[in-house]
Design a protein around this motif. Structure first.
Motif, PDB file in Angstrom:
ATOM      1  N   SER A 159     -11.677   9.330  -3.350  1.00 41.62           N
ATOM      2  CA  SER A 159     -11.972  10.111  -3.227  1.00 41.62           C
ATOM      3  C   SER A 159     -11.206  10.835  -3.848  1.00 41.62           C
ATOM      4  O   SER A 159     -11.874  12.316  -4.705  1.00 41.62           O
ATOM      5  N   MET A 160     -10.566  10.715  -4.300  1.00 39.91           N
ATOM      6  CA  MET A 160      -9.052  11.936  -5.393  1.00 39.91           C
ATOM      7  C   MET A 160      -9.668  11.851  -6.787  1.00 39.91           C
ATOM      8  O   MET A 160      -9.402  12.628  -7.638  1.00 39.91           O
ATOM      9  N   GLN A 161      -9.733  10.887  -7.222  1.00 43.20           N
ATOM     10  CA  GLN A 161     -10.401  10.427  -8.305  1.00 43.20           C
ATOM     11  C   GLN A 161     -11.493  11.485  -8.599  1.00 43.20           C
ATOM     12  O   GLN A 161     -11.443  12.288 -10.022  1.00 43.20           O
ATOM     13  N   SER A 162     -12.424  10.910  -7.643  1.00 44.60           N
ATOM     14  CA  SER A 162     -13.650  11.510  -8.185  1.00 44.60           C
ATOM     15  C   SER A 162     -13.710  13.218  -7.948  1.00 44.60           C
ATOM     16  O   SER A 162     -14.001  13.877  -8.962  1.00 44.60           O
ATOM     17  N   GLN A 163     -12.474  13.785  -7.256  1.00 45.59           N
ATOM     18  CA  GLN A 163     -12.571  15.237  -7.261  1.00 45.59           C
ATOM     19  C   GLN A 163     -11.742  16.170  -7.998  1.00 45.59           C
ATOM     20  O   GLN A 163     -11.911  16.767  -8.848  1.00 45.59           O
ATOM     21  N   LEU A 164     -10.840  15.325  -8.851  1.00 43.93           N
ATOM     22  CA  LEU A 164     -10.218  15.526  -9.471  1.00 43.93           C
ATOM     23  C   LEU A 164     -11.179  15.404 -11.032  1.00 43.93           C
ATOM     24  O   LEU A 164     -11.058  16.684 -12.088  1.00 43.93           O
ATOM     25  N   THR A 221      -2.486   4.666 -13.751  1.00 44.79           N
ATOM     26  CA  THR A 221      -2.017   4.634 -12.042  1.00 44.79           C
ATOM     27  C   THR A 221      -3.533   4.213 -11.245  1.00 44.79           C
ATOM     28  O   THR A 221      -3.102   3.139 -10.209  1.00 44.79           O
ATOM     29  N   ILE A 222      -4.442   4.438 -11.110  1.00 43.68           N
ATOM     30  CA  ILE A 222      -5.546   4.779 -10.099  1.00 43.68           C
ATOM     31  C   ILE A 222      -5.876   3.777 -10.618  1.00 43.68           C
ATOM     32  O   ILE A 222      -6.818   2.575 -10.443  1.00 43.68           O
ATOM     33  N   LYS A 223      -6.403   3.531 -12.265  1.00 38.88           N
ATOM     34  CA  LYS A 223      -7.234   2.326 -12.428  1.00 38.88           C
ATOM     35  C   LYS A 223      -6.349   0.944 -12.444  1.00 38.88           C
ATOM     36  O   LYS A 223      -6.652  -0.089 -10.991  1.00 38.88           O
ATOM     37  N   SER A 224      -4.883   0.486 -12.367  1.00 44.16           N
ATOM     38  CA  SER A 224      -3.838  -0.613 -12.274  1.00 44.16           C
ATOM     39  C   SER A 224      -4.032  -0.795 -10.615  1.00 44.16           C
ATOM     40  O   SER A 224      -4.302  -1.457 -10.216  1.00 44.16           O
ATOM     41  N   THR A 272      -7.364  -1.551  -3.758  1.00 46.14           N
ATOM     42  CA  THR A 272      -9.483  -1.852  -4.811  1.00 46.14           C
ATOM     43  C   THR A 272     -10.056  -1.767  -3.467  1.00 46.14           C
ATOM     44  O   THR A 272     -10.087  -1.651  -2.342  1.00 46.14           O
ATOM     45  N   GLY A 273     -10.809  -1.387  -3.304  1.00 47.07           N
ATOM     46  CA  GLY A 273     -12.231  -0.513  -2.825  1.00 47.07           C
ATOM     47  C   GLY A 273     -11.823   0.602  -1.826  1.00 47.07           C
ATOM     48  O   GLY A 273     -12.327   1.295  -0.995  1.00 47.07           O
ATOM     49  N   ASP A 274     -10.184   1.828  -2.056  1.00 47.52           N
ATOM     50  CA  ASP A 274      -9.776   2.621  -1.035  1.00 47.52           C
ATOM     51  C   ASP A 274     -10.393   3.482  -0.803  1.00 47.52           C
ATOM     52  O   ASP A 274     -10.479   4.333  -2.545  1.00 47.52           O
ATOM     53  N   ALA A 275     -10.809   4.513  -0.139  1.00 45.01           N
ATOM     54  CA  ALA A 275     -11.983   5.112  -0.303  1.00 45.01           C
ATOM     55  C   ALA A 275     -11.365   6.931  -0.516  1.00 45.01           C
ATOM     56  O   ALA A 275     -10.738   7.786  -1.545  1.00 45.01           O
ATOM     57  N   THR A 276      -9.605   6.939   0.026  1.00 47.16           N
ATOM     58  CA  THR A 276      -8.768   7.449  -0.835  1.00 47.16           C
ATOM     59  C   THR A 276      -8.917   8.018  -2.254  1.00 47.16           C
ATOM     60  O   THR A 276      -8.772   9.075  -2.732  1.00 47.16           O
ATOM     61  N   ALA A 277      -8.142   6.390  -2.286  1.00 45.57           N
ATOM     62  CA  ALA A 277      -8.189   6.734  -3.749  1.00 45.57           C
ATOM     63  C   ALA A 277      -9.211   7.440  -4.936  1.00 45.57           C
ATOM     64  O   ALA A 277      -8.973   8.091  -6.055  1.00 45.57           O
ATOM     65  N   LYS A 313       0.312  -1.101  -0.156  1.00 50.19           N
ATOM     66  CA  LYS A 313       0.281   0.230   0.030  1.00 50.19           C
ATOM     67  C   LYS A 313       1.183   0.843   0.212  1.00 50.19           C
ATOM     68  O   LYS A 313       0.316   2.315  -0.589  1.00 50.19           O
ATOM     69  N   LEU A 314       2.070   1.272   0.727  1.00 53.46           N
ATOM     70  CA  LEU A 314       2.923   2.359   0.437  1.00 53.46           C
ATOM     71  C   LEU A 314       3.496   2.477  -1.011  1.00 53.46           C
ATOM     72  O   LEU A 314       3.301   3.689  -0.924  1.00 53.46           O
ATOM     73  N   SER A 315       4.394   1.577  -1.409  1.00 51.90           N
ATOM     74  CA  SER A 315       4.190   1.273  -2.910  1.00 51.90           C
ATOM     75  C   SER A 315       3.460   2.304  -3.342  1.00 51.90           C
ATOM     76  O   SER A 315       3.898   2.996  -4.422  1.00 51.90           O
ATOM     77  N   ALA A 316       1.900   1.451  -3.507  1.00 50.78           N
ATOM     78  CA  ALA A 316       1.196   1.970  -4.358  1.00 50.78           C
ATOM     79  C   ALA A 316       0.683   3.898  -3.826  1.00 50.78           C
ATOM     80  O   ALA A 316       0.276   4.662  -5.144  1.00 50.78           O
ATOM     81  N   PHE A 317       0.546   4.176  -2.727  1.00 46.85           N
ATOM     82  CA  PHE A 317       0.368   5.672  -2.742  1.00 46.85           C
ATOM     83  C   PHE A 317       1.683   6.280  -3.106  1.00 46.85           C
ATOM     84  O   PHE A 317       1.703   7.388  -3.581  1.00 46.85           O
TER      85      PHE A 317
END
Length: 464
Positions: free
Chosen positions: A313-318, A288-291, A306-311, A43-47
């Motif tokens: 949220s960022m995609q939706s805001q942009l 990147t977000i999709k993968s 998968t299912g991460d709320a932070t990812a 997860k750290l690597s993904a973020f």
């Protein structure tokens, strides 16, 4: 009577193997912790990947904040021209005729080509001024003085170069003698210099002289002279930035009598490139977000976020910002107004012809749409600030990664405690099996003794 046996036990008990097998079972919680830690590290690597992609998008957005990029011009000179030119957004489009009649030069003076100069100890006085009508007129600046202690020609050269006199010196060996060559540090007619003093070096900038003279002038100080559309312009350097507003000339050589064309035209290439770079950066982020959040339904395999709320949220805001409008601007209000729109897969695409038309349409004022005004933040500023909320020190990603790092630290503490506990358990198992081995060894010895005794009883040989 058959003897008492205990095959494979007693003093032959394999304590290490037994303890190893038991510890494999005991270490299962340690394996579970390692699995959990690996998940957190993923997860750290993904973020980290998300932050990198967002940072690239922010850089692309910041490039679009420069309104001058949308009013840029390009200067083009005719082939073979003795000058080059660049232009900024302040330049006016047009065609110009440029003739380089003279280059700006510095004065150059040399000592005799037949008799080597021997400097004397004393003062060298340097006076700057201008030669006009064969007369040298000193300038307003005070003369500069070098006190030379005496020595070789090389020492005199070094003293001049270290003296901050506005001149520099070099030595040329012409095959007969060494000549001291002195030149001014700056070009321009007002940079002529006169040398006097008690070192024996005397230079009169008004006299050309010949090579056999004690000193002679190789070139005089002069201004650059350029004919711009019939107007004669003189400057002290070969870089002219104040002749045509927003245009800078660099003169390379003289070509008297031959004018060359200079064309200044609007240049939308930098703005187009910046917009395309922004679109690419967003599409890369979207990929990147999709993968990182995809779910493989066929193989029932989730991705790291998968299912991460932070990812999400960022995609939706942009996406909302990219599709939204900016109120308070007189021209373009949304990306679609200039030819940038969403695709069916959620990425962005550029309609090149519509973008070209928009950039050429002053009523749309694309530069202001991206850069904003004194009272309205432009698209680029809004996107950049929103991304700051994602990747900044107090942003969403920092909050998530701080929490993950805390979890990893907690696992480290649990691992330390569990490792210490396993060490104690292993020690207990070894003590217990060692004691058992000792006990069984005693039983074996007793069994062997009884067997021997029974074998010695009368009639034991036929008892069976």
């Amino acid at each position: 009577m058959a003897g008492l046996t205990a095959s494979g036990i007693g003093s032959g008990l394999d304590v290490n193997s037994l303890v190893s097998q038991l510890m494999t079972v005991e270490q299962r919680p340690l394996t579970a912790l390692a699995t959990k830690e690996a998940s957190y590290q993923s997860k750290l690597s993904a973020f980290g990947q998300l932050k990198s992609a967002l940072s690239t998008l922010q850089t692309a957005a910041n490039t679009l904040k420069d309104a001058a990029k949308f009013s840029a011009t390009r200067a083009t000179v005719a082939g073979g021209a003795p000058f080059s030119a660049t232009s900024t957004s302040e330049a006016s489009a047009g065609n110009y005729s440029i003739e380089v009649q003279a280059l700006a030069k510095e004065q150059r003076t040399a000592t005799s080509a037949t008799t080597e100069f021997a400097p004397a100890a004393g003062d060298l006085i340097v006076t700057f001024g201008k030669v006009d009508g064969g007369i040298f007129t000193p300038g307003t600046a005070a003369p500069k003085t070098l006190n030379f202690a005496g020595g070789t020609l090389e020492a005199f050269r070094d003293a001049i170069n270290d003296g901050d006199l506005g001149i520099s010196a070099s030595i040329v060996n012409n095959g007969t003698v060494k000549q001291l060559v002195i030149k001014g540090d700056a070009t321009g007619a007002e940079q002529a210099f006169q040398l006097s003093g008690t070192t024996g070096l005397s230079v009169d900038p008004t006299v050309a002289g010949v090579s056999s003279d004690p000193t002679y002038n190789l070139a005089g100080a002069q201004d650059a002279q350029v004919n711009v559309d019939g107007i004669i312009v003189t400057r002290s350097t070969n870089t002219l930035s104040d002749v045509l507003e927003g245009v800078t000339f660099t003169l390379n050589k003289e070509d008297v009598g031959t004018p060359y064309a200079l064309t200044v035209a609007d240049d939308k290439s930098s703005a187009t490139s910046a917009i395309n770079a922004f679109v690419k950066a967003y599409n890369d982020l979207s990929t990147t977000i999709k993968s990182l959040t995809a779910y493989d339904a066929e193989n029932k395999q989730a991705s790291t976020l998968t299912g991460d709320a932070t990812a999400r949220s960022m995609q939706s805001q942009l996406r909302n910002m990219l599709g939204g409008a900016i109120s308070g601007l007189a021209g373009a209000a949304r990306l679609s107004d200039i030819g940038v729109s969403f695709t069916a897969t959620g990425g962005l695409e550029v309609n090149s012809s519509k973008l070209t038309e928009a950039l050429s349409n002053p009523t749309l004022d694309v530069g202001t749409f991206f850069a904003g005004t004194d009272t309205v933040d432009g698209f680029a500023t809004r996107i950049s600030e929103r991304i700051d909320g994602f990747i900044g020190a107090e942003g969403l990603i920092a909050g998530r990664t701080d929490g993950i790092n805390s979890s990893i630290k907690s696992i480290d503490n649990q691992r330390e405690q569990l490792t210490a506990r396993l060490t104690r358990i292993e020690a207990r198992y070894r003590a217990q099996f060692t004691a058992l081995d000792t006990l069984l060894s005693g039983f074996t010895q007793t069994s062997n003794y009884l067997t021997q005794q029974l074998a010695n009883l009368p009639g034991s040989s036929s008892s069976n």
